[in-house]
Enzyme design. Structure first.
Site, short mmCIF file in Angstrom:
data_model
loop_
_atom_site.label_atom_id
_atom_site.label_comp_id
_atom_site.label_asym_id
_atom_site.label_seq_id
_atom_site.Cartn_x
_atom_site.Cartn_y
_atom_site.Cartn_z
N HIS A 187 -37.33 -18.27 -31.28
CA HIS A 187 -36.71 -19.24 -30.38
C HIS A 187 -35.63 -20.01 -31.15
O HIS A 187 -35.90 -21.02 -31.78
CB HIS A 187 -37.76 -20.19 -29.81
CG HIS A 187 -38.66 -19.53 -28.81
ND1 HIS A 187 -39.80 -18.85 -29.17
CD2 HIS A 187 -38.57 -19.42 -27.46
CE1 HIS A 187 -40.38 -18.37 -28.08
NE2 HIS A 187 -39.65 -18.70 -27.03
N TYR A 192 -36.11 -15.43 -17.37
CA TYR A 192 -36.70 -16.72 -17.78
C TYR A 192 -36.08 -17.24 -19.07
O TYR A 192 -35.61 -18.37 -19.14
CB TYR A 192 -38.22 -16.56 -17.96
CG TYR A 192 -38.86 -17.82 -18.48
CD1 TYR A 192 -39.25 -18.83 -17.61
CD2 TYR A 192 -39.05 -18.02 -19.85
CE1 TYR A 192 -39.80 -20.00 -18.08
CE2 TYR A 192 -39.60 -19.19 -20.33
CZ TYR A 192 -39.98 -20.18 -19.45
OH TYR A 192 -40.52 -21.34 -19.92
N HIS A 193 -36.07 -16.41 -20.10
CA HIS A 193 -35.61 -16.88 -21.40
C HIS A 193 -34.10 -17.05 -21.46
O HIS A 193 -33.58 -17.77 -22.32
CB HIS A 193 -36.09 -15.94 -22.51
CG HIS A 193 -37.58 -15.97 -22.67
ND1 HIS A 193 -38.39 -15.03 -22.09
CD2 HIS A 193 -38.39 -16.85 -23.31
CE1 HIS A 193 -39.65 -15.33 -22.38
NE2 HIS A 193 -39.68 -16.41 -23.11
N ASP A 199 -40.69 -16.81 -35.79
CA ASP A 199 -40.28 -17.53 -34.58
C ASP A 199 -38.86 -17.15 -34.18
O ASP A 199 -37.91 -17.37 -34.93
CB ASP A 199 -40.38 -19.03 -34.85
CG ASP A 199 -39.82 -19.88 -33.72
OD1 ASP A 199 -39.80 -19.41 -32.58
OD2 ASP A 199 -39.41 -21.02 -34.01
N LYS A 206 -34.29 -20.37 -39.85
CA LYS A 206 -35.55 -20.27 -39.12
C LYS A 206 -36.54 -19.46 -39.96
O LYS A 206 -36.44 -18.24 -40.05
CB LYS A 206 -35.34 -19.59 -37.76
CG LYS A 206 -34.59 -20.47 -36.78
CD LYS A 206 -34.68 -19.96 -35.36
CE LYS A 206 -36.07 -19.94 -34.82
NZ LYS A 206 -36.68 -21.29 -34.71
N TYR A 220 -50.54 -18.58 -18.64
CA TYR A 220 -50.16 -17.80 -19.82
C TYR A 220 -51.06 -18.24 -20.96
O TYR A 220 -51.04 -19.40 -21.37
CB TYR A 220 -48.68 -18.10 -20.11
CG TYR A 220 -48.06 -17.36 -21.26
CD1 TYR A 220 -48.19 -15.99 -21.41
CD2 TYR A 220 -47.28 -18.06 -22.20
CE1 TYR A 220 -47.56 -15.33 -22.45
CE2 TYR A 220 -46.66 -17.41 -23.24
CZ TYR A 220 -46.81 -16.03 -23.36
OH TYR A 220 -46.20 -15.37 -24.41
#
Length: 649
Positions: free
Chosen positions: A525, A158-159, A523, A519, A4
């Protein structure tokens, strides 16, 4: 075999791609920067500090052409991790391929395009759920007819695992997300559902529990086959095949003793390659030092060589039958996961579908992640080098200090903006205006968005203009934080002691400690921020947390209006040296210089001193401290501030 990759600017990313291909990589997996993922041009105020950090900026057709210069797109298999702007990046890719002389029907690759997962785990959404799903359905409908070798959607579990999902939740929520997409495509006339299902793929996670993860993929494979046959009437077994690629787990990578991450990566790769029944079609591996910062080309090469040793030196791929066939232990575990996933899926579908159940699913992920953190802190879940076997020799891999990670040149953002302005000055404004008008008409009507987007790409429309046009048509959205309704822990010796300290400080203050968790930037996440908020609430603090994507100005205004006692900032995008000093400066400007600021995220050691000089009280990198320790530090500093104030009075 992929890594990636993508950073800085299209030219630098192109050089990296060609270098990786020369080393034996067989496909490309493109990382886009956060402005590109969330629909902003590089010169937008929201993009400040974010350009080229976690991926490559692509603002227009010339950027896309540069990105794939000397790479024949008709022969390449390209995966693009892109969601909210997936239709646009696919349009740019198609237009760039056409300018190379390629036929769109020959293009092979994948757009991730799993927007429901973005609402739950990764945060790069833009529009509300229904218009977002409409864009997903548009890309599926278009590619099935015009780009038949392309996978328009890569349902991404995945996440979900990164956000705390158990194996059962990962299976169930991913299937629910896939069904929500398929149901909307099925409602369209003249769409071939066998062809649609045949072009959908998955992108999964593989954690360190090797046997359970392998069984998870077997369960995934069997459930997908069953539901495609029973729900959607797909009789062709080849169309029903569960096709997936994998990025092995980054959640378990540690900054402490980071050399341990290599064996973690190898074990996790085995989970998705040992069983022929459920073997990954493509594998990409993280680098050993991703918990420290952006990996260098050498680190990515190491991960590529891990795959090559398994493929060409081991005998793992030589057996015609599944080597676990007939194992009663494996079959029992697979059945357990299948039964659990079906029950969880039924709970989601009782609400409606994933689009209707976003808040409930998000809450479940936050709760699961909180439970995982509690088990690590208690020692019930062992993480080598973090809560057990913590003594270690100095690692020669870290001897280079800041040199062991890639640092993006701060000048890259300015240079990218200069190229963007030059591009705008050379295009035909009349063609851009006409293309945007056609895009507006398509968005507000029922016309498929892809033809108008491809036209816009050729006309020189930018990423920000494309997304801005759709923002006007669809509106924007803020996903739920997952904190509402979470059941908080009530026991644990360390937590009970912290709760008592918090209560003592609160009595001195005359109110509960008010902590703003925020945050800054793009971003998305949010896992760390959510878990800090959970633990602070468990400790007895009042927490203000409004989710992701806030400007420094919004954060400071909230701190002022809520009269907070401390501010906690979470940032993982590499933009900390731009955004955090802006927050601390604004706090000083608004008379809040005595409010301590805490920062968590992937902050290289070389940047920590300068941030503290700019007013940051504490910095926490992944795995450096437990959540209870972090909240304890906040409580202690608030108490010290209170004592200073009382002494001055």
């Amino acid at each position: 075999m992929r890594t990636y990759a993508g950073h800085t600017n299209p030219r630098a990313a192109n050089e990296l791609f060609r270098k990786n291909l020369s080393k034996g990589q067989t496909g490309l997996s493109v990382a886009f920067d956060l402005p590109t993922q969330t629909g902003y041009d590089s010169d937008d105020p929201m993009a400040a500090g974010e350009v080229g950090k976690v991926g490559v900026p692509v603002c227009h057709i010339a950027d896309m052409q540069t990105l794939f210069d000397q790479i024949p797109l008709a022969k390449m298999n390209t995966s693009m991790t892109i969601n909210a702007t997936a239709a646009w990046l696919l349009a740019l890719y198609t237009a760039a391929a056409e300018r190379q002389g390629a036929n769109a029907r020959d293009l092979r690759g994948t757009t991730q395009n799993d927007i429901l997962k973005e609402f739950l785990a990764r945060g790069t959404y833009i529009f509300p759920p229904e218009p977002s799903l409409r864009l997903t359905a548009d890309t599926i409908e278009y590619t099935v007819e015009h780009i038949p070798k392309w996978n328009p959607v890569n349902i991404c579990s995945y996440h979900l695992q990164e956000a705390g999902a158990t194996p059962v939740q990962e299976i169930a929520f991913s299937l629910a997300n896939a069904f929500a997409v398929l149901d909307r495509v099925r409602s369209r006339p003249n769409v071939s559902m066998p062809n649609v299902v045949g072009q959908i793929s998955f992108f999964v996670n593989a954690g360190i529990r090797l046997i359970e993860e392998m069984c998870k993929l077997k369960a995934f494979t069997r459930l997908w086959d069953r539901h495609m046959r029973e729900r959607y009437g797909i009789e062709d077994a080849t169309k029903r095949r569960f096709r997936y690629g994998v990025q092995v787990n980054s959640l378990g990578l540690t900054a402490q003793q980071p050399e341990n991450n290599v064996q973690r990566i190898v074990l996790e790769m085995l989970a998705v390659t040992m069983s022929k029944e459920a073997r990954a079609r493509s594998v990409q591996l993280p680098a050993w030092n991703e918990a420290l910062g952006l990996p260098r080309p050498w680190d990515q090469q190491w991960s590529l060589r891990i795959q090559q040793v398994l493929a060409f030196e081991s005998d793992l791929l030589e057996y015609d039958r599944d080597i676990f066939e007939g194992s009663t232990v494996i079959e029992a575990k697979v059945k357990e996961l299948m039964d659990g996933a079906e029950a969880e899926l039924a709970r989601v579908e009782k609400i409606g579908d994933s689009a209707a159940a976003i808040e409930v699913m998000k809450r479940a992920l936050v709760a699961s992640h909180a439970e995982r953190q509690r088990r690590i802190e208690s020692g019930d879940l062992v993480v080598v080098g973090v809560n057990k076997f913590t003594e270690h020799e100095t690692s020669p891999l870290l001897a280079a200090g800041a040199g062991n990670i890639l640092v993006v040149d701060p000048e890259a953002e300015r240079q990218q903006i200069e190229r963007l302005n030059a591009f705008r000055s050379q295009r035909s404004q009349a063609e851009v205006t006409d293309a945007l008008r056609a895009l507006t008409d398509a968005a507000r009507g029922r016309t498929n968005i892809m033809p108008a987007s491809i036209r816009a790409a050729h006309a020189g429309v930018t990423t920000g203009e494309w997304a801005g046009t759709l923002r006007k048509a669809f509106g924007e959205y803020r996903a739920p934080t997952g904190l509402q309704g979470v059941v908080f822990a009530a026991d644990g010796e360390a937590l009970n002691a912290l709760r008592a300290r918090t209560a003592t400080v609160a009595r001195a203050l005359g109110h509960r400690i008010r902590l703003l968790v925020a945050k800054p930037g793009l971003d998305g996440h949010s896992n760390g921020a959510e878990q800090v908020a959970v633990r602070a609430k468990e400790a007895g603090c009042e927490v203000i947390y409004d989710g992701i994507r806030l400007t420094p100005e919004q954060i400071v205004e909230s701190a002022l209006q809520e009269d907070v006692d401390a501010v906690g900032l979470s940032i993982h995008s590499g933009s900390h040296m731009t955004l955090i000093p802006r927050v601390t400066q604004l706090l000083r400007d608004r008379g809040l210089s005595d409010v301590p600021v805490f920062v968590g995220g992937i902050i290289p050691e070389a940047d920590q001193g300068p941030l503290k000089e700019r007013g940051v009280a504490r910095i926490y990198t992944p795995g450096q401290a437990t959540l209870t320790q972090i909240i304890g530090d906040i409580v202690d500093l608030v108490a010290q501030k209170r004592a200073r104030t009382a002494g001055a009075a």
